[in-house]
Scaffold this active site. Structure first.
Site, PDB file in Angstrom:
ATOM      1  CE1 TYR A  91      -4.576   0.627   0.265  1.00 20.81           C
ATOM      2  CE2 TYR A  91      -3.314   2.599   1.144  1.00 20.81           C
ATOM      3  CZ  TYR A  91      -4.703   1.954   0.639  1.00 20.81           C
ATOM      4  OH  TYR A  91      -5.666   2.738   0.492  1.00 20.81           O
TER       5      TYR A  91
ATOM      6  CE  LYS B 178      -2.128 -16.832  -0.438  1.00 12.66           C
ATOM      7  NZ  LYS B 178      -3.273 -17.502  -0.557  1.00 12.66           N
TER       8      LYS B 178
END
Ligand code: NAD
Length: 334
Positions: free
Chosen positions: A124, A171
């Site tokens: 981000y 993840k």
């Protein structure tokens, strides 16, 4: 005690919901001196920037701000005011509660969770470049310092709010180094909080479980990008953008704002739901230790929702922004 608070009305629908929220907060009996400062595209001709230094100074001085949404023009030479604010003030934790509200029709009941999103790094941060004409690369940075800090923030929030469980979302099975480090830090911090259950969950499984049984989750802590996506999913579980509040919290300052944007097509029509910003205002009052005023407003909001008369269009009603605020104020004064 009087609190001096920076109020940034924003643009688009911002000024309407900021005005509604200010009236509701003032009616709660809390003493607030509002320092109103403007930010956004309209300031560029005068100051050469959408976020003049005096706006940042006001927040640094007052340490707390309530902010309406601000349009991010597509293209152009300026960075998003929202992203710049978070970076300049090092507002490292984005907090987005998602709680079932009475009278709002959704597919789920008994949702009461808080998304804690790391706000400073990860994909981000937008560190990207083109690699020749046919490829592009984005760099994902995860640090121990930021990961430990956000994990600790999530556990502290859980303790303060009497919550029982923190779920770290990642993840790490694929991104073994970056998300692996995030998970390692969360596990390490979890050992300092034996009173709170800790679990971790892979982000794709998390999305599935949230739409199957959201009532099983309490506090979620996530790196920036997953946090951005999962928090909107959670807003959808409880009624959407019109009722989704948020806070950006750092060590020196905190900025409270609705999750939604400036919704330009609704601007100036007295139509948009003010609840997301009013609920953000309640979070601000809790942050200030003004729990009594916060509860008074929250109870009035619940009463208006249960009654179902003064609701905006997104909740199935036809009341305007200011009428909904008036209804909340009348409940408080009743
Ligand atoms: P948006 O959130 O402004 O609106 C999308 C749609 O959601 C609206 O058209 C409306 O139908 C609905 N909606 C949003 N808020 C609502 C409310 N309170 N009540 C009822 N319905 C509501 O998203 P967008 O159109 O993608 O963004 C518009 C602008 O806002 C963009 O420039 C974007 O960059 C900016 N933005 C700012 C912030 C911020 O200031 N923190 C956050 C998100 C987007």
């Amino acid at each position: 005690m009087t609190h001096k608070i920076t109020l940034i009305p924003g643009d688009g629908v911002g000024p309407e919901i900021a005005q509604a929220t200010r009236r509701v907060i003032d009616a709660s009996g809390v003493n607030i001196e509002w320092e109103v400062v403007e930010a956004g595209e309209a300031l560029i001709p005068r100051y050469g920037t959408p976020l003049p230094e005096h706006v940042l100074d006001s927040i640094r001085r007052n340490r707390v701000a309530l902010k309406g949404p601000i349009t991010t023009p597509v293209g152009g030479g300026f960075r998003s005011v929202n992203v710049t604010l978070r970076q300049e003030l090092n507002l490292y934790a984005n907090v987005r509660p998602a709680r079932t509200l009475p009278g709002i029709v959704t597919r789920y009941q008994n949702v009461d969770l808080v998304v804690v999103r790391e706000n400073t790094e990860d994909l981000y941060a937008g560190i990207e470049h083109r690699v020749g004409p046919d490829a592009a690369e984005s760099i994902k940075i995860i640090t121990r310092q930021a990961s430990e800090r956000i994990a600790r923030f999530a556990f502290e929030l859980a303790r303060k709010q009497g919550r029982k469980k923190v779920t770290a979302v990642h993840k790490a099975n694929i991104m073994k180094l970056t998300d692996g480090l995030f998970l390692e830090c969360a596990r390490q911090v979890a050992r300092e909080y034996p009173d709170i259950v800790f679990e971790d969950m892979i982000v794709d499984a998390m999305c599935m479980k949230l739409v199957q049984a959201p009532e099983n989750y309490d506090v979620l802590v996530l790196p920036n990008l997953y946090g951005d996506i999962v928090s909107d999913l959670c807003a959808g579980l409880v009624g959407g953008l019109g009722v989704a509040p948020g806070a950006n919290i750092g060590t020196g300052a905190a900025v409270f704002e609705p999750v939604h944007g400036s919704a330009p097509k609704h601007a100036g029509k007295n139509r948009i739901n003010p609840l997301a910003m009013i609920l953000s205002g309640i979070m601000m009052l809790q942050h200030l230790g003004e729990d009594e005023a916060a509860n008074r407003i929250y109870e009035a909001v619940l009463a208006v929702l249960r009654e179902g008369k003064a609701l905006t269009y997104d909740l199935g009603g036809n009341a305007g922004t200011s009428e909904m605020a008036d209804a909340i104020i009348s409940k408080m004064l009743a």
